[in-house]
Write an enzyme that holds these catalytic residues in place. Structure first.
Site, PDB file in Angstrom:
ATOM      1  CG  ASP A 116      49.160  79.111  19.336  1.00 45.07           C
ATOM      2  OD1 ASP A 116      48.856  79.458  20.488  1.00 45.07           O
ATOM      3  OD2 ASP A 116      48.381  79.190  18.370  1.00 45.07           O
ATOM      4  CB  THR A 137      43.709  77.911  26.079  1.00 44.67           C
ATOM      5  OG1 THR A 137      44.168  76.570  25.993  1.00 44.67           O
ATOM      6  CG2 THR A 137      43.532  78.485  24.685  1.00 44.67           C
ATOM      7  CE  LYS A 156      46.133  82.340  23.387  1.00 42.61           C
ATOM      8  NZ  LYS A 156      44.696  82.617  23.110  1.00 42.61           N
TER       9      LYS A 156
HETATM   10  N1  LIG Z   1      43.270  93.767  20.682  1.00 46.89           N
HETATM   11  C1  LIG Z   1      42.903  93.583  19.407  1.00 46.89           C
HETATM   12  N2  LIG Z   1      42.658  94.632  18.621  1.00 46.89           N
HETATM   13  C2  LIG Z   1      42.239  94.459  17.342  1.00 46.89           C
HETATM   14  N3  LIG Z   1      42.081  93.250  16.766  1.00 46.89           N
HETATM   15  C3  LIG Z   1      42.340  92.167  17.506  1.00 46.89           C
HETATM   16  C4  LIG Z   1      42.765  92.278  18.858  1.00 46.89           C
HETATM   17  N4  LIG Z   1      42.947  91.044  19.354  1.00 46.89           N
HETATM   18  C5  LIG Z   1      42.649  90.181  18.369  1.00 46.89           C
HETATM   19  N5  LIG Z   1      42.286  90.855  17.264  1.00 46.89           N
HETATM   20  C6  LIG Z   1      41.859  90.236  15.992  1.00 46.89           C
HETATM   21  O1  LIG Z   1      41.241  88.986  16.289  1.00 46.89           O
HETATM   22  C7  LIG Z   1      41.713  87.971  15.419  1.00 46.89           C
HETATM   23  C8  LIG Z   1      42.195  86.797  16.252  1.00 46.89           C
HETATM   24  O2  LIG Z   1      43.361  87.167  16.962  1.00 46.89           O
HETATM   25  P1  LIG Z   1      44.548  86.140  17.244  1.00 46.89           P
HETATM   26  O3  LIG Z   1      44.726  85.195  16.100  1.00 46.89           O
HETATM   27  O4  LIG Z   1      45.733  86.946  17.637  1.00 46.89           O
HETATM   28  O5  LIG Z   1      43.977  85.364  18.494  1.00 46.89           O
HETATM   29  P2  LIG Z   1      44.664  84.220  19.371  1.00 46.89           P
HETATM   30  O6  LIG Z   1      44.455  84.579  20.798  1.00 46.89           O
HETATM   31  O7  LIG Z   1      46.061  83.989  18.938  1.00 46.89           O
HETATM   32  O8  LIG Z   1      43.772  82.977  19.001  1.00 46.89           O
HETATM   33  P3  LIG Z   1      44.194  81.417  19.092  1.00 46.89           P
HETATM   34  O9  LIG Z   1      44.385  81.126  20.537  1.00 46.89           O
HETATM   35  O10 LIG Z   1      42.974  80.724  18.497  1.00 46.89           O
HETATM   36  O11 LIG Z   1      45.417  81.243  18.261  1.00 46.89           O
HETATM   37  C9  LIG Z   1      42.773  88.626  14.532  1.00 46.89           C
HETATM   38  O12 LIG Z   1      42.218  88.895  13.293  1.00 46.89           O
HETATM   39  C10 LIG Z   1      43.086  89.936  15.170  1.00 46.89           C
HETATM   40  O13 LIG Z   1      43.204  90.919  14.171  1.00 46.89           O
END
Ligand SMILES: Nc1ncnc2c1ncn2[C@@H]1O[C@H](COP(=O)(O)OP(=O)(O)OP(=O)(O)O)[C@@H](O)[C@H]1O
Length: 363
Positions: A121, A170, A76
Site C-alpha cells: 500500500d 493514491t 484497492k
Molecule cells: N467495489 C466494492 N464493492 C463493495 N464494497 C467495497 C468496494 N470497494 C470498497 N468496498 C468497501 O469499502 C471499504 C474500503 O475499501 P478498501 O479498504 O479496499 O479501500 P482502499 O482503496 O484500500 O482504501 P485505502 O486507500 O484508504 O487503503 C471496505 O470495507 C470494502 O468492503
C-alpha cells in the site's frame, strides 16, 4: 487532483472523510467482497483483471504485477485480497512507509512463498534504496543483498520465488517511470456512481442484518461522495438512528433524518464544506476571494480549507480555484438556495438570509 487531500489530518475525524478511521477497520474486514463477482462497480477494472488472473491460472503461472491507483476508500485493499483469493494464494500486506530500508524489503521478499501476493500500500512512499531493490525483484525475482561496508562491501545475489506484487497508490503520477513500467497491469479506480453505491449499501446492509428500502439506500448513496468506505460508514450511523428512533428499518425519511443529525447534507457536504461555501457566497458575493481570507472567515487554517474542504467542492463543481482567488459556481448558489448578485432584483444584493438550508439535508 491531489487524492491525498482527503487523507489530510483534519479529514480523519470527519464522518465523510475517505481515510479509514479506528472503528472502520474491524467492520470493513467483515464487509469486504471476497471475489470479483461480489465486487461492485469498476466494470472495466474487473473485466481486465478477470482476464489477467484467468490467463495466469490457465498457464499455471503467477499473475503479472498489478498497480492499483485511485483515491482512498475505493477498494484497492479489497481488490488485492480478491486477487489472492482468485489465485488461491496467500497474501502478505505491508506499506511503503513501513519499508524504510532496503533490508526491510529484502527480509519480506526472501520470506515469500512461491506465488504469494505481496500487497504494498502507498507504494509511492517507499524509500529510494528499497524502490531500487524492488526493480530487480519484480523483473528477475532476485535481489542483491549488500554485506559489509565501504570498499569491502559485497553483493550477494539472492534468488526469490516468483511472486505477484500488487502496488496501491493514491498518486500514480508520483511513481518513477522505471517502477511504473514494471507492472504488467495497471488499473485506475474511479469514484462510484450513485447506482453502484446503492448496490454496495444493499450488500453491506444484508451482511449487517439491517432492513433497508431501495429509497433509503439511494438517500445514503447520494451523500457518500462516490466512495464505498463512506457509504458503509454512513450506513452504520443511519442504522444506529433507525434502531434508536424508529423500528430499525431504513427508509428514505429515516436516512435523511439520521444524516441531518450528523450534518451530512443531500450532496454529501459536511459542516466544514458548507461553512466554506457559505462564507464564499454570503460574505464575498461568490468571490473571487483569496484562500487566506476565506480561511479566516471560517475560522480554520488555510491548509484545512485547501486540503480538506476544497477538493470535494471542486470535484462537485461547486467551487473553482482561479488565479484571482476562489470563485463559487452557479451550482453553489443553487445548492445553498441563494440568489447570485447579478440575478438579484434591482436595488437588492444577494439575499444573504434567503437560504434554502432546510432543504439541504432532505426532508
Ligand atoms: N467495489 C466494492 N464493492 C463493495 N464494497 C467495497 C468496494 N470497494 C470498497 N468496498 C468497501 O469499502 C471499504 C474500503 O475499501 P478498501 O479498504 O479496499 O479501500 P482502499 O482503496 O484500500 O482504501 P485505502 O486507500 O484508504 O487503503 C471496505 O470495507 C470494502 O468492503
Amino acid at each position: 487532483m491531489n487524492w491525498d487531500d482527503e487523507t489530510a489530518p483534519a479529514a480523519e475525524e470527519r464522518i465523510v472523510g475517505a481515510a479509514a478511521e479506528g472503528d472502520d477497520q474491524a467492520v470493513e474486514a467483515a464487509l469486504r467482497p471476497k471475489d470479483l463477482a461480489e465486487f461492485v462497480g469498476q466494470e472495466k477494472v474487473r473485466q481486465q483483471l478477470d482476464l489477467v488472473l484467468k490467463a495466469a491460472r490457465q498457464r499455471g503461472a503467477t499473475a503479472d504485477h498489478v498497480l492499483l491507483s485511485g483515491a482512498p476508500g475505493l477498494g484497492k485493499t479489497t481488490l488485492s485480497m480478491i486477487i489472492a483469493a482468485e489465485m488461491n494464494a496467500p497474501i502478505r500486506i505491508t506499506s511503503g512507509p513501513a519499508i524504510q530500508h532496503a533490508g526491510d524489503l529484502a527480509a519480506i521478499l526472501s520470506s515469500l512463498q512461491e506465488g504469494e501476493i505481496l500487497f504494498l500500500d502507498e507504494i509511492h512512499r517507499m524509500s529510494r534504496p528499497a524502490e531500487e531493490m524492488l526493480y530487480m525483484a519484480m523483473e528477475d525475482f532476485r535481489v542483491d543483498v549488500i554485506v559489509g561496508k565501504g570498499p569491502g562491501a559485497t553483493a550477494i545475489p539472492l534468488e526469490l520465488p516468483p511472486f505477484t506484487l500488487v502496488g496501491a497508490t493514491t498518486r500514480a503520477g508520483l511513481l518513477p517511470p522505471p517502477l511504473r513500467d514494471r507492472f504488467g497491469f495497471t488499473a485506475h479506480m474511479e469514484f462510484y456512481d450513485p447506482a453502484e453505491l446503492q448496490r454496495v449499501i444493499h450488500r453491506s446492509a444484508g451482511l449487517l442484518d439491517v432492513e433497508i428500502d431501495p429509497d433509503g439506500a439511494a438517500e445514503i448513496a447520494g451523500r457518500s461522495r462516490g466512495t464505498p468506505r463512506i457509504a458503509n460508514r454512513l450506513l452504520r450511523r443511519v442504522r444506529d438512528y433507525a434502531q434508536v428512533r424508529a423500528d430499525g428499518r431504513i427508509t428514505r425519511e429515516i436516512a435523511a433524518a439520521a444524516l441531518r443529525v450528523y450534518e451530512v447534507d443531500s450532496r454529501g457536504l459536511d459542516r466544514l464544506d458548507r461553512a466554506v461555501l457559505e462564507a464564499l457566497l454570503k460574505l464575498f458575493g461568490g468571490g473571487p476571494v483569496g484562500l487566506s481570507t476565506l480561511a479566516v472567515a471560517v475560522g480554520e487554517e488555510r491548509e484545512t480549507v485547501e486540503e480538506v474542504a476544497e477538493p470535494f467542492l471542486v470535484r462537485e463543481g461547486l467551487l473553482a480555484r482561479t488565479p484571482r482567488g476562489r470563485v463559487a459556481t452557479p451550482a453553489a448558489w443553487a445548492h445553498l438556495g441563494l440568489v447570485p448578485p447579478q440575478a438579484a432584483p434591482p436595488g437588492g444584493a444577494a439575499r444573504p438570509g434567503a437560504t434554502g438550508q432546510q432543504g439541504l439535508f432532505g426532508t
